[in-house]
Design an enzyme around this catalytic site. Structure first.
Site, PDB file in Angstrom:
ATOM      1  N   ASN A   6       0.854  -1.191   0.000  1.00 15.51           N
ATOM      2  CA  ASN A   6       0.000   0.000   0.000  1.00 15.51           C
ATOM      3  C   ASN A   6       0.897   1.251   0.000  1.00 15.51           C
ATOM      4  OD1 ASN A   6      -1.426   2.276   1.052  1.00 15.51           O
ATOM      5  ND2 ASN A   6      -3.039   0.924   1.770  1.00 15.51           N
ATOM      6  N   HIS A   9       1.060   6.165   1.954  1.00 19.89           N
ATOM      7  CA  HIS A   9       1.829   7.082   2.796  1.00 19.89           C
ATOM      8  C   HIS A   9       3.044   7.693   2.097  1.00 19.89           C
ATOM      9  CE1 HIS A   9      -1.018   6.641   5.829  1.00 19.89           C
ATOM     10  NE2 HIS A   9      -0.815   5.350   6.000  1.00 19.89           N
ATOM     11  N   ARG A  17       3.916  18.809   2.130  1.00 20.42           N
ATOM     12  CA  ARG A  17       4.360  20.062   1.523  1.00 20.42           C
ATOM     13  C   ARG A  17       3.548  20.450   0.287  1.00 20.42           C
ATOM     14  NH1 ARG A  17       9.307  22.312   3.170  1.00 20.42           N
ATOM     15  NH2 ARG A  17       9.250  22.031   5.401  1.00 20.42           N
ATOM     16  N   HIS A  42      -5.633   3.644  -1.330  1.00 21.11           N
ATOM     17  CA  HIS A  42      -6.941   3.995  -0.777  1.00 21.11           C
ATOM     18  C   HIS A  42      -7.270   5.428  -1.182  1.00 21.11           C
ATOM     19  CE1 HIS A  42      -9.590   4.234   3.136  1.00 21.11           C
ATOM     20  NE2 HIS A  42     -10.256   4.561   2.038  1.00 21.11           N
ATOM     21  N   ARG A  44      -9.333   8.138  -0.531  1.00 26.90           N
ATOM     22  CA  ARG A  44     -10.295   8.566   0.485  1.00 26.90           C
ATOM     23  C   ARG A  44     -11.115   9.725  -0.047  1.00 26.90           C
ATOM     24  NH1 ARG A  44      -8.775   6.575   5.888  1.00 26.90           N
ATOM     25  NH2 ARG A  44     -10.489   7.864   6.587  1.00 26.90           N
ATOM     26  N   ARG A  48      -6.807  12.805   1.313  1.00 28.38           N
ATOM     27  CA  ARG A  48      -5.728  13.296   2.201  1.00 28.38           C
ATOM     28  C   ARG A  48      -4.356  12.795   1.782  1.00 28.38           C
ATOM     29  NH1 ARG A  48      -7.057  10.046   7.741  1.00 28.38           N
ATOM     30  NH2 ARG A  48      -9.090  10.962   7.398  1.00 28.38           N
ATOM     31  N   GLU A  69      -8.750   0.606  -2.710  1.00 28.02           N
ATOM     32  CA  GLU A  69      -9.616   0.624  -1.529  1.00 28.02           C
ATOM     33  C   GLU A  69     -10.562   1.804  -1.651  1.00 28.02           C
ATOM     34  OE1 GLU A  69      -7.276   0.830   1.992  1.00 28.02           O
ATOM     35  OE2 GLU A  69      -6.308  -1.088   1.622  1.00 28.02           O
ATOM     36  N   THR A 100      -8.214   3.636   8.750  1.00 29.67           N
ATOM     37  CA  THR A 100      -9.420   2.806   8.814  1.00 29.67           C
ATOM     38  C   THR A 100      -9.466   2.095  10.169  1.00 29.67           C
ATOM     39  OG1 THR A 100      -8.942   2.409   6.493  1.00 29.67           O
ATOM     40  CG2 THR A 100     -10.775   1.188   7.440  1.00 29.67           C
ATOM     41  N   GLU A 152     -10.931  -9.229   3.294  1.00 32.38           N
ATOM     42  CA  GLU A 152      -9.665  -8.892   3.940  1.00 32.38           C
ATOM     43  C   GLU A 152      -9.949  -8.791   5.430  1.00 32.38           C
ATOM     44  OE1 GLU A 152      -7.456  -5.539   2.390  1.00 32.38           O
ATOM     45  OE2 GLU A 152      -6.411  -5.287   4.304  1.00 32.38           O
ATOM     46  N   HIS A 191      -3.722  -4.504   7.871  1.00 31.22           N
ATOM     47  CA  HIS A 191      -3.811  -3.360   8.773  1.00 31.22           C
ATOM     48  C   HIS A 191      -2.904  -3.560   9.983  1.00 31.22           C
ATOM     49  CE1 HIS A 191      -5.175   0.262  10.646  1.00 31.22           C
ATOM     50  NE2 HIS A 191      -5.783   0.555   9.523  1.00 31.22           N
TER      51      HIS A 191
HETATM   52  N1  PXP Z   1      -5.943  -2.875   4.504  1.00 29.08           N
HETATM   53  C1  PXP Z   1      -6.887  -1.900   4.568  1.00 29.08           C
HETATM   54  C2  PXP Z   1      -8.274  -2.257   4.187  1.00 29.08           C
HETATM   55  C3  PXP Z   1      -6.553  -0.589   4.943  1.00 29.08           C
HETATM   56  O1  PXP Z   1      -7.505   0.363   4.988  1.00 29.08           O
HETATM   57  C4  PXP Z   1      -5.202  -0.300   5.230  1.00 29.08           C
HETATM   58  C5  PXP Z   1      -4.808   1.101   5.602  1.00 29.08           C
HETATM   59  O2  PXP Z   1      -5.070   1.961   4.542  1.00 29.08           O
HETATM   60  C6  PXP Z   1      -4.264  -1.330   5.135  1.00 29.08           C
HETATM   61  C7  PXP Z   1      -4.650  -2.606   4.799  1.00 29.08           C
HETATM   62  C8  PXP Z   1      -2.805  -1.091   5.382  1.00 29.08           C
HETATM   63  O3  PXP Z   1      -2.605  -0.829   6.726  1.00 29.08           O
HETATM   64  P1  PXP Z   1      -1.158  -0.403   7.209  1.00 29.08           P
HETATM   65  O4  PXP Z   1      -0.839   0.907   6.576  1.00 29.08           O
HETATM   66  O5  PXP Z   1      -1.309  -0.329   8.683  1.00 29.08           O
HETATM   67  O6  PXP Z   1      -0.211  -1.482   6.767  1.00 29.08           O
END
Ligand code: PXP
Length: 255
Positions: A6, A9, A17, A42, A44, A48, A69, A100, A152, A191
């Site tokens: 994922n 981040h 910035r 994801h 959103r 963000r 997502e 989430t 999931e 997660h």
């Molecule tokens: N799975 C889902 C459904 C999520 O919403 C997230 C966070 O966006 C993740 C996995 C990944 O979680 P983490 O960033 O804590 O690894």
């Protein structure tokens, strides 16, 4: 065990910035080259981190599988239908949350109907649909009733558990994963998974995919995304046979 990385981040750092670096698309390419089986993002409602432009470009660029997502809001489902990525994972979303916070509560009227409608629309476009749910047998049964391909399992409680509580949380995950397989669902997990806690989850024989974001991106800041993804791949290769050993895992040599 498939590893979906994922990259949200990476965009979080960019948004600190409001500039154009680091780019989540570049991160996705490097993650794929380092062995990721797929890329997760994801989108959103508040945009963000990743935004619509990122998603369009990820869709064009990702060569493995893009797991998008999305919440069940009509706007988001419409984006999913238009892009038709390999997979959409439906997640609950609250604007004030940092991340989430739980799975979709399919026992709640209203939620169930919204999810059912979204599933129908997405599957109508040929998209594989996964539901992000808590580790309960009821969630598995209800997900199967909705006709999705996968679930999931939310691993957040496991990840946040104290050392003494972790075995109990792992047992919950395992029971839910078993129940998921029994009703014919592909079982994914995600997660809060990290280099330190992923092994027992990856070792659950029913689970076939993990989604990991924050921990890999965090490590990438220090050692680079190539090394961070390769490190996680290496761990997942060694996963089988380590069930029930939380806290005693030793990093592979050279990691
Ligand atoms: N799975 C889902 C459904 C999520 O919403 C997230 C966070 O966006 C993740 C996995 C990944 O979680 P983490 O960033 O804590 O690894």
């Amino acid at each position: 065990m498939r590893l979906y990385v994922n990259i949200d981040h990476v965009a979080t750092v960019r948004e600190a910035r409001r500039t154009d670096e680091p780019g989540p698309v570049r991160a996705a390419i490097l993650a794929e080259l380092a062995g990721a089986d797929g890329i997760t993002a994801h989108l959103r409602q508040d945009r963000r981190h990743v935004n619509d432009h990122d998603i369009e470009r990820l869709h064009e660029t990702v060569r493995t599988g893009l797991n998008l997502e999305l919440s069940t809001e009509a706007e988001m489902v419409a984006i999913g239908c238009r892009l038709a990525p390999f997979q959409v994972t439906l997640v609950p979303e609250r604007r004030e949350e940092v991340t989430t916070e739980g799975g979709l509560d399919l026992s709640r009227e209203g939620v169930r109907e919204r999810v059912a409608e979204a599933v129908e629309r997405l599957q109508g476009e040929g998209i594989r649909v996964s539901l992000f749910v808590d580790p309960t047998r009821e969630a598995m049964t209800r997900s199967a009733e909705l006709g999705v391909e996968a679930i999931e399992i939310h691993t957040g409680e496991y990840a946040n558990a104290s050392r003494s509580g972790r075995a109990g949380e792992l047992a919950r995950l395992h029971d839910a994963a078993r129940a998921g397989r029994e009703v014919g669902l592909a079982v994914h997990a995600g997660h809060g998974l990290t280099y330190e806690n992923v092994v027992p989850v990856a070792a659950l024989p029913e689970s076939e995919e993990v989604n990991i974001g924050h921990s890999i991106v965090s490590r990438s800041v220090l050692v680079g995304i190539d090394r961070a993804v390769r490190g996680m791949r290496e761990i997942l290769r060694d996963a089988p046979g380590r069930v029930g050993e939380p806290g005693v895992w030793v990093p592979p040599q050279g990691f």
